[in-house]
Motif scaffolding. Structure first.
Motif, PDB file in Angstrom:
ATOM      1  N   ALA A  37       8.535  -5.604   6.761  1.00  0.00           N
ATOM      2  CA  ALA A  37       8.092  -4.984   5.514  1.00  0.00           C
ATOM      3  C   ALA A  37       6.575  -5.106   5.427  1.00  0.00           C
ATOM      4  O   ALA A  37       5.988  -6.065   5.930  1.00  0.00           O
ATOM      5  CB  ALA A  37       8.751  -5.671   4.323  1.00  0.00           C
ATOM      6  N   LYS A  66       4.502  -0.479  -0.341  1.00  0.00           N
ATOM      7  CA  LYS A  66       5.172  -1.469   0.503  1.00  0.00           C
ATOM      8  C   LYS A  66       6.507  -0.908   0.966  1.00  0.00           C
ATOM      9  O   LYS A  66       7.360  -0.559   0.162  1.00  0.00           O
ATOM     10  CB  LYS A  66       5.390  -2.774  -0.250  1.00  0.00           C
ATOM     11  N   THR A  67       6.663  -0.824   2.287  1.00  0.00           N
ATOM     12  CA  THR A  67       7.912  -0.322   2.859  1.00  0.00           C
ATOM     13  C   THR A  67       8.862  -1.484   3.126  1.00  0.00           C
ATOM     14  O   THR A  67       8.475  -2.652   3.111  1.00  0.00           O
ATOM     15  CB  THR A  67       7.648   0.440   4.169  1.00  0.00           C
ATOM     16  N   ASN A  68      10.110  -1.135   3.401  1.00  0.00           N
ATOM     17  CA  ASN A  68      11.156  -2.118   3.670  1.00  0.00           C
ATOM     18  C   ASN A  68      11.139  -2.534   5.134  1.00  0.00           C
ATOM     19  O   ASN A  68      10.680  -1.793   5.992  1.00  0.00           O
ATOM     20  CB  ASN A  68      12.526  -1.498   3.358  1.00  0.00           C
ATOM     21  N   ARG A  86      13.638   3.766  -1.623  1.00  0.00           N
ATOM     22  CA  ARG A  86      13.226   3.217  -2.924  1.00  0.00           C
ATOM     23  C   ARG A  86      11.776   2.746  -2.949  1.00  0.00           C
ATOM     24  O   ARG A  86      11.443   1.762  -3.586  1.00  0.00           O
ATOM     25  CB  ARG A  86      14.184   2.107  -3.343  1.00  0.00           C
ATOM     26  N   THR A  87      10.903   3.471  -2.236  1.00  0.00           N
ATOM     27  CA  THR A  87       9.482   3.127  -2.217  1.00  0.00           C
ATOM     28  C   THR A  87       8.626   4.178  -2.907  1.00  0.00           C
ATOM     29  O   THR A  87       7.435   3.948  -3.096  1.00  0.00           O
ATOM     30  CB  THR A  87       8.963   2.997  -0.766  1.00  0.00           C
TER      31      THR A  87
END
Length: 121
Positions: A37, A66-68, A86-87
């Motif tokens: 992440a 911020k990515t997963n 969900r970003t």
């Protein structure tokens, strides 16, 4: 005989079609991903390297998002969808070329938000 002439005429087209279908099938192959992440300006290039694919995005548009984390075996598209889930970023894939792109999308109307402050009297 007309049949051999026909095959000689369409042979290049058949070879090109076979090459395209092989390339597209290879792009859908599952591969191992291990992307931590982090800021999208760093994680998207890391994803592209592990996917062995190019990805189009504007660093200015994704900076600060911020990515997963993504770990496991996925197709490139599956991994990218997990990375940006969900970003506020949206992943797309061109149907004709298979090219991947990421852009900032509209905010998720179902995302949790803090309650609005209410003015007191």
């Amino acid at each position: 005989m007309i049949l051999p002439q026909f095959f000689r005429a369409v042979r290049p087209a058949l070879l090109a079609l076979a090459l395209i279908s092989t390339t597209l099938a290879a792009s859908d192959a599952r591969r191992r991903f291990d992307v931590v992440a982090g800021d999208a300006t760093q994680t998207l290039p890391r994803f592209a390297e592990q996917a062995d694919r190019e990805i189009v995005f504007s660093p200015a548009a994704v900076r600060g998002v911020k990515t997963n984390a993504v770990a496991g075996e996925f197709t490139a598209r599956e991994a990218l969808d997990l990375l940006v889930a969900r970003t506020g970023l949206i992943a797309t894939q061109d149907a004709a070329s298979g090219a991947l792109a990421v852009r900032k999308g509209a905010p998720d109307p179902n995302a949790e938000r803090a309650a609005q402050a209410v003015a007191s009297s």
